[in-house]
Write an enzyme that holds these catalytic residues in place. Sequence first.
Site, PDB file in Angstrom:
ATOM      1  N   GLY A  51      39.502  48.367  38.416  1.00  0.00           N
ATOM      2  CA  GLY A  51      39.477  47.294  39.405  1.00  0.00           C
ATOM      3  C   GLY A  51      40.447  47.444  40.565  1.00  0.00           C
ATOM      4  N   GLU A 106      47.634  45.662  40.683  1.00  0.00           N
ATOM      5  CA  GLU A 106      46.533  45.018  39.958  1.00  0.00           C
ATOM      6  C   GLU A 106      45.546  44.400  40.932  1.00  0.00           C
ATOM      7  OE1 GLU A 106      44.685  44.748  37.645  1.00  0.00           O
ATOM      8  OE2 GLU A 106      45.453  43.869  35.829  1.00  0.00           O
ATOM      9  N   ASP A 107      44.300  44.322  40.524  1.00  0.00           N
ATOM     10  CA  ASP A 107      43.319  43.606  41.342  1.00  0.00           C
ATOM     11  C   ASP A 107      43.499  42.100  41.166  1.00  0.00           C
ATOM     12  OD1 ASP A 107      42.493  43.769  38.702  1.00  0.00           O
ATOM     13  OD2 ASP A 107      40.424  44.325  39.145  1.00  0.00           O
ATOM     14  N   ASP A 110      45.082  37.350  35.558  1.00  0.00           N
ATOM     15  CA  ASP A 110      44.346  36.205  35.026  1.00  0.00           C
ATOM     16  C   ASP A 110      45.209  35.577  33.920  1.00  0.00           C
ATOM     17  OD1 ASP A 110      42.069  34.579  34.481  1.00  0.00           O
ATOM     18  OD2 ASP A 110      41.304  36.015  33.034  1.00  0.00           O
ATOM     19  N   ASP A 166      34.637  43.630  39.016  1.00  0.00           N
ATOM     20  CA  ASP A 166      33.252  43.754  38.559  1.00  0.00           C
ATOM     21  C   ASP A 166      32.942  42.771  37.438  1.00  0.00           C
ATOM     22  OD1 ASP A 166      34.880  45.036  36.560  1.00  0.00           O
ATOM     23  OD2 ASP A 166      33.035  45.867  35.740  1.00  0.00           O
TER      24      ASP A 166
HETATM   25  P1  IMP Z   1      44.488  39.463  32.329  1.00  0.00           P
HETATM   26  O1  IMP Z   1      45.016  40.463  31.339  1.00  0.00           O
HETATM   27  O2  IMP Z   1      43.829  38.306  31.633  1.00  0.00           O
HETATM   28  O3  IMP Z   1      45.513  39.018  33.336  1.00  0.00           O
HETATM   29  O4  IMP Z   1      43.297  40.121  33.052  1.00  0.00           O
HETATM   30  C1  IMP Z   1      43.411  41.095  33.969  1.00  0.00           C
HETATM   31  C2  IMP Z   1      42.099  41.818  34.118  1.00  0.00           C
HETATM   32  O5  IMP Z   1      40.974  40.981  33.789  1.00  0.00           O
HETATM   33  C3  IMP Z   1      41.890  42.218  35.542  1.00  0.00           C
HETATM   34  O6  IMP Z   1      42.450  43.471  35.802  1.00  0.00           O
HETATM   35  C4  IMP Z   1      40.385  42.231  35.653  1.00  0.00           C
HETATM   36  O7  IMP Z   1      39.891  43.483  35.247  1.00  0.00           O
HETATM   37  C5  IMP Z   1      39.912  41.196  34.683  1.00  0.00           C
HETATM   38  N1  IMP Z   1      39.601  39.909  35.365  1.00  0.00           N
HETATM   39  C6  IMP Z   1      40.242  38.743  35.238  1.00  0.00           C
HETATM   40  N2  IMP Z   1      39.687  37.796  36.011  1.00  0.00           N
HETATM   41  C7  IMP Z   1      38.674  38.407  36.655  1.00  0.00           C
HETATM   42  C8  IMP Z   1      37.725  37.946  37.629  1.00  0.00           C
HETATM   43  O8  IMP Z   1      37.698  36.793  38.085  1.00  0.00           O
HETATM   44  N3  IMP Z   1      36.835  38.883  38.061  1.00  0.00           N
HETATM   45  C9  IMP Z   1      36.818  40.176  37.625  1.00  0.00           C
HETATM   46  N4  IMP Z   1      37.689  40.631  36.730  1.00  0.00           N
HETATM   47  C10 IMP Z   1      38.615  39.750  36.239  1.00  0.00           C
END
Ligand code: IMP
Length: 197
Positions: A51, A106-107, A110, A166
């Site tokens: 991403g 990071e993209d 979340d 994605d």
């Molecule tokens: P985290 O570990 O929950 O912070 O998630 C991070 C990863 O979840 C990101 O690098 C994305 O690959 C994916 N992600 C979280 N939210 C989204 C979204 O709204 N669209 C696409 N990918 C997401």
Amino acid sequence: MTTAKPAPPFRVLFSRDQILRRCAELARALQADLLRSGTGSPPVLVAVIEGARPFARQLQRLLPGNLPVHEVRAASYGGGTMSSGQVTVTGADRVPSRGRDVVLLEDIVDTGRTIATLQRYFLAHGVASCRVATLLSKPSRRVERVDLDHVGFEIPDEFVLGFGMDLDGRYRELGDVVVYDAEVERAFVRAGAAAGG
Ligand code: IMP
């Protein structure tokens, strides 16, 4: 010449132009931050792929020194739009990070689990510092506490796509960041089928 694949008319949250402008601001802020409180050696850029590739490419282009971008892979989504809660990171052991200023790119942050896992890894492996720059952040979704040093845009709890992000491999190539809507997607697919496409 390649033509962009038609995509459903999802709502645009940030246009590519807006994103590129914000990337320029982030690169300037990151550079100033590193000059102020870094080791003085070039930072080590680490992109969380797939991403973050487009975001990392922009920052690489905008930061001085044409720095290499190291890639790590983090898997936290089993598919669909729900986080599984388990993060597996690969590739971090190949990053030459000891004694260096690491910048995780990071993209989107979340729940924060991915970035928290990566930060823990690098901080436990003798880095001088470990900063985070993310294009997007969804603060309302946070499960793990993370300190984000540079954030492009904070967004509400919506699933977004494009500019590298994605849904099961789809829509990553969109230039804008859009909001996923299953109904818009279904209508688009139905219209395509009715037109014989
Ligand atoms: P985290 O570990 O929950 O912070 O998630 C991070 C990863 O979840 C990101 O690098 C994305 O690959 C994916 N992600 C979280 N939210 C989204 C979204 O709204 N669209 C696409 N990918 C997401």
